[in-house]
Design a protein around this motif. Structure first.
Motif, PDB file in Angstrom:
ATOM      1  N   VAL A  66       9.305  36.388 -45.025  1.00 46.89           N
ATOM      2  CA  VAL A  66       8.442  37.070 -44.058  1.00 46.89           C
ATOM      3  C   VAL A  66       9.214  38.174 -43.342  1.00 46.89           C
ATOM      4  CG1 VAL A  66       7.228  36.793 -41.859  1.00 46.89           C
ATOM      5  CG2 VAL A  66       6.886  35.120 -43.683  1.00 46.89           C
ATOM      6  N   TYR A  67      10.439  37.869 -42.920  1.00 47.02           N
ATOM      7  CA  TYR A  67      11.225  38.872 -42.196  1.00 47.02           C
ATOM      8  C   TYR A  67      11.527  40.079 -43.093  1.00 47.02           C
ATOM      9  CZ  TYR A  67      14.431  40.714 -38.705  1.00 47.02           C
ATOM     10  OH  TYR A  67      15.023  41.518 -37.752  1.00 47.02           O
ATOM     11  N   LYS A  68      11.907  39.794 -44.325  1.00 44.44           N
ATOM     12  CA  LYS A  68      12.224  40.888 -45.251  1.00 44.44           C
ATOM     13  C   LYS A  68      10.989  41.741 -45.529  1.00 44.44           C
ATOM     14  CE  LYS A  68      14.538  41.804 -49.649  1.00 44.44           C
ATOM     15  NZ  LYS A  68      15.225  41.186 -50.828  1.00 44.44           N
ATOM     16  N   ASP A  69       9.836  41.100 -45.723  1.00 42.10           N
ATOM     17  CA  ASP A  69       8.606  41.842 -45.979  1.00 42.10           C
ATOM     18  C   ASP A  69       8.167  42.654 -44.759  1.00 42.10           C
ATOM     19  OD1 ASP A  69       8.523  40.752 -48.491  1.00 42.10           O
ATOM     20  OD2 ASP A  69       7.022  39.222 -48.010  1.00 42.10           O
ATOM     21  N   THR A  70       8.426  42.129 -43.568  1.00 38.06           N
ATOM     22  CA  THR A  70       7.955  42.775 -42.334  1.00 38.06           C
ATOM     23  C   THR A  70       8.873  43.904 -41.890  1.00 38.06           C
ATOM     24  OG1 THR A  70       7.002  40.654 -41.630  1.00 38.06           O
ATOM     25  CG2 THR A  70       7.266  42.358 -39.942  1.00 38.06           C
ATOM     26  N   PHE A  71      10.200  43.690 -41.995  1.00 38.24           N
ATOM     27  CA  PHE A  71      11.152  44.652 -41.426  1.00 38.24           C
ATOM     28  C   PHE A  71      12.051  45.318 -42.468  1.00 38.24           C
ATOM     29  CE2 PHE A  71      10.490  41.408 -38.011  1.00 38.24           C
ATOM     30  CZ  PHE A  71       9.758  42.219 -37.150  1.00 38.24           C
ATOM     31  N   GLY A  72      11.898  44.939 -43.737  1.00 40.26           N
ATOM     32  CA  GLY A  72      12.651  45.612 -44.792  1.00 40.26           C
ATOM     33  C   GLY A  72      14.105  45.212 -44.884  1.00 40.26           C
ATOM     34  N   LYS A 129       9.536  42.831 -31.670  1.00 41.00           N
ATOM     35  CA  LYS A 129       9.835  42.384 -33.032  1.00 41.00           C
ATOM     36  C   LYS A 129       9.709  40.865 -33.152  1.00 41.00           C
ATOM     37  CE  LYS A 129      12.991  44.326 -35.550  1.00 41.00           C
ATOM     38  NZ  LYS A 129      14.296  44.796 -36.076  1.00 41.00           N
ATOM     39  N   PHE A 130      10.177  40.177 -32.143  1.00 42.26           N
ATOM     40  CA  PHE A 130      10.078  38.712 -32.104  1.00 42.26           C
ATOM     41  C   PHE A 130       8.619  38.269 -32.178  1.00 42.26           C
ATOM     42  CE2 PHE A 130       9.480  35.319 -28.737  1.00 42.26           C
ATOM     43  CZ  PHE A 130       9.805  34.231 -29.535  1.00 42.26           C
ATOM     44  N   TRP A 131       7.749  38.917 -31.431  1.00 37.71           N
ATOM     45  CA  TRP A 131       6.327  38.568 -31.423  1.00 37.71           C
ATOM     46  C   TRP A 131       5.677  38.882 -32.779  1.00 37.71           C
ATOM     47  CZ3 TRP A 131       2.757  35.633 -29.803  1.00 37.71           C
ATOM     48  CH2 TRP A 131       1.394  35.997 -29.785  1.00 37.71           C
ATOM     49  N   THR A 132       6.012  40.034 -33.336  1.00 40.33           N
ATOM     50  CA  THR A 132       5.483  40.412 -34.654  1.00 40.33           C
ATOM     51  C   THR A 132       5.908  39.401 -35.709  1.00 40.33           C
ATOM     52  OG1 THR A 132       5.499  42.771 -34.064  1.00 40.33           O
ATOM     53  CG2 THR A 132       5.515  42.219 -36.424  1.00 40.33           C
ATOM     54  N   PHE A 133       7.164  38.996 -35.654  1.00 41.29           N
ATOM     55  CA  PHE A 133       7.706  38.032 -36.616  1.00 41.29           C
ATOM     56  C   PHE A 133       7.068  36.657 -36.441  1.00 41.29           C
ATOM     57  CE2 PHE A 133      11.590  35.354 -37.830  1.00 41.29           C
ATOM     58  CZ  PHE A 133      11.260  35.344 -39.174  1.00 41.29           C
ATOM     59  N   LEU A 134       6.871  36.240 -35.206  1.00 38.76           N
ATOM     60  CA  LEU A 134       6.242  34.946 -34.950  1.00 38.76           C
ATOM     61  C   LEU A 134       4.825  34.916 -35.515  1.00 38.76           C
ATOM     62  CD1 LEU A 134       6.062  32.142 -33.666  1.00 38.76           C
ATOM     63  CD2 LEU A 134       5.523  33.258 -31.478  1.00 38.76           C
ATOM     64  N   LYS A 135       4.056  35.955 -35.258  1.00 36.58           N
ATOM     65  CA  LYS A 135       2.676  36.006 -35.768  1.00 36.58           C
ATOM     66  C   LYS A 135       2.655  35.969 -37.289  1.00 36.58           C
ATOM     67  CE  LYS A 135       1.516  39.815 -33.650  1.00 36.58           C
ATOM     68  NZ  LYS A 135       0.647  40.966 -33.260  1.00 36.58           N
ATOM     69  N   ALA A 136       3.522  36.758 -37.915  1.00 34.66           N
ATOM     70  CA  ALA A 136       3.546  36.812 -39.382  1.00 34.66           C
ATOM     71  C   ALA A 136       4.003  35.475 -39.972  1.00 34.66           C
ATOM     72  CB  ALA A 136       4.469  37.928 -39.842  1.00 34.66           C
ATOM     73  N   SER A 137       4.926  34.816 -39.290  1.00 34.09           N
ATOM     74  CA  SER A 137       5.414  33.522 -39.777  1.00 34.09           C
ATOM     75  C   SER A 137       4.342  32.452 -39.694  1.00 34.09           C
ATOM     76  CB  SER A 137       6.657  33.098 -38.974  1.00 34.09           C
ATOM     77  OG  SER A 137       7.738  34.009 -39.180  1.00 34.09           O
ATOM     78  N   LEU A 138       3.581  32.434 -38.613  1.00 37.13           N
ATOM     79  CA  LEU A 138       2.496  31.461 -38.485  1.00 37.13           C
ATOM     80  C   LEU A 138       1.435  31.664 -39.567  1.00 37.13           C
ATOM     81  CD1 LEU A 138       2.024  31.365 -34.594  1.00 37.13           C
ATOM     82  CD2 LEU A 138       3.129  29.654 -36.028  1.00 37.13           C
ATOM     83  N   LYS A 139       1.202  32.899 -39.917  1.00 37.86           N
ATOM     84  CA  LYS A 139       0.218  33.205 -40.959  1.00 37.86           C
ATOM     85  C   LYS A 139       0.716  32.754 -42.327  1.00 37.86           C
ATOM     86  CE  LYS A 139      -2.471  37.102 -42.812  1.00 37.86           C
ATOM     87  NZ  LYS A 139      -2.722  38.572 -42.712  1.00 37.86           N
TER      88      LYS A 139
END
Length: 485
Positions: free
Chosen positions: A414-420, A470-480
């Motif tokens: 998820v982190y790699k897909d979100t932030f490259g 970034k933390f919030w974006t990552f948390l949302k994407a991880s929950l999904k």
């Protein structure tokens, strides 16, 4: 009160963090914040529980179509470390935290900020209150009294939570995923001593070590910051030839905060006053040189006061001072498994010479239980020969890394897909609650992450604004992206 931070992005997180700054929540005084969080859950119409110890649990059902996902427990602690600069008028049991923004960071005015762990708690509140997120079953665990003993985590009952994955939101470097932490144990030493009338022809002095940065005794111990208690003991030991008599002394406040200030009431022979004042200046110069790149505002000073009525027996005082000099403090060993990670350390957290008794309090940490207890024996040995009582208590386990963790692999992707880029995988020398929680719920797959926070447990505490987003974006994407059961 300035609510400027509530306008930052992501607004849903910062608004909740601002609300937390308005509710006093020092460790051991958490009734108000517990009621606040309980009411928050109830007002949302969600199942809300307050357990016997004071943990708050709020449960939110899965969004439509996500019911088959593994259940997630989001976890943060409600309490904060109450530290303030000398001379600051702030009552942590009554007063809100005053915040300001500077150079991309949120700070508090002369006190700890409470971003540790308020940002994590605010993100959980944002998950609970948002109606536009995609997630499976969520359980939010707000633990109590983390900072002074992890009481909430230690007393959590089995069977209360149903989830499979624990996301601890109490780490302090964005872009890093934590999979392990150190365990710890409190150490306390008490030494009785004899008081006697102060000899004639003595001048009283208030002696101060101050201006140190302090910080988190786990996260910052490897930085080599000065410990005010150590510096006080070293001064008294170095200049014992001046006939200085010790009356009282105190330094440090919390077991998990590196001591920033220490002071003593001294009596100096009248014919040695000039030498003593010269020694104070000399010692300040030496310490400023020793810690020149770490403690730029280190200050040593002494001012004349009334001569104390009583002083400690000279021989006993000398022996106790030498024991404090010998007492381990700082890094004992570095990890052989993870480069740059502290394995074992001790924080000489608090000393107090008062009314015939020396009290010494330490927090010993290690990811190796044997090494942890071996270090406590070194502390005991430092006071060998004195009529000292020695005790250890509040021991908590470490959290051993699981590099095959399913949630670790999922969140890396998820982190790699979100932030490259790929996040770093780390363990931390601080005592996260994961060790205790995992002992109660051994089936949990655990991970810890958070935004970038600097100087927690000190008035220099600050949180980086960009990393909160970034933390919030990552948390949302991880929950999904939580996998199905």
């Amino acid at each position: 009160m300035n609510n400027e931070i509530s306008k930052l992005d992501p607004k849903v997180v910062w608004e909740h963090f601002y609300s937390l700054t308005q509710v006093p929540r020092p460790s051991k005084h958490e009734d108000r914040i517990q009621k606040f969080m309980y009411d928050f859950g109830k007002d949302l119409g969600l199942e809300t529980i307050k357990d016997e110890i004071g943990n708050i649990i709020i449960k939110k059902p899965a969004t439509s179509g996500m019911e088959d996902r593994q259940g997630v427990i989001l976890q943060a602690h409600l309490d904060m470390v109450p530290q303030k600069n000398a001379g600051v008028d702030h009552d942590f049991e009554k007063d809100p935290i005053e915040t300001y923004i500077e150079d991309g960071w949120v700070h508090a005015k002369d006190t700890t900020l409470g971003a540790d762990n308020g940002i994590g708690a605010a993100a959980m509140m944002a998950v609970l209150s948002s109606d536009d997120l995609e997630h499976g079953p969520i359980e939010c665990l707000f633990t109590c009294d983390e900072e002074t003993g992890m009481t909430g985590a230690e007393n959590l009952k089995p069977g209360v939570l149903d989830g499979d994955i624990l996301m601890n939101l109490d780490s302090e470097d964005e872009g890093e995923l934590y999979v392990g932490c150190a365990g710890g144990v409190d150490v306390e030493v008490e030494v009785p001593y004899t008081l006697e009338d102060c000899p004639d022809n003595m001048q009283g002095f208030e002696f101060h070590i101050k201006g140190l940065k302090g910080g988190h005794s786990g996260m910052d111990i490897h930085l080599g910051k000065a410990n005010a208690n150590k510096l006080l003991a070293r001064f008294l030991d170095k200049y014992d030839n001046l006939g200085i008599r010790l009356s009282e002394a105190e330094g440090g406040s919390l077991r998990n905060a590196i001591p920033r200030e220490s002071h003593a009431l001294l009596a100096v022979p009248n014919d040695k006053v000039a030498d003593f004042e010269k020694a104070v200046k000399e010692y300040e110069k030496d310490m400023q040189q020793e810690f020149k790149d770490i403690e730029p505002t280190l200050n040593v000073e002494a001012k004349e006061v009334g001569t104390p009525k009583q002083v400690i027996d000279a021989k006993e005082a000398n022996a106790m001072v030498k024991a404090l000099v010998a007492c381990p403090d700082g890094v004992e060993a570095m990890s052989k498994e993870m480069e740059g990670l502290t394995e074992t350390s001790n924080n000489l957290a608090r000393i107090e010479f008062l009314k015939g008794k020396l009290l010494v309090q330490c927090l010993t940490r290690s990811s190796n239980d044997d090494a942890k207890m071996a270090l406590t024996e070194k502390i005991r040995d430092a006071f060998k020969g004195l009529d000292a009582s020695f005790s250890t208590f509040g021991a908590y386990p470490g959290w051993q890394p699981n590099m095959d963790s399913t949630i670790l692999k999922a969140m890396q992707e998820v982190y790699k897909d979100t932030f490259g880029k790929t996040p770093e995988i780390k363990a931390v020398h601080a005592g996260l609650e994961c060790g205790l929680l995992g002992a109660v719920y051994p089936n949990w797959d655990m991970i810890s992450f958070g935004p970038t926070i600097r100087n927690p447990h000190s008035p220099d505490e600050r949180v980086n604004i960009e990393t909160v987003e970034k933390f919030w974006t990552f948390l949302k994407a991880s929950l999904k992206a939580i996998p199905a059961k």
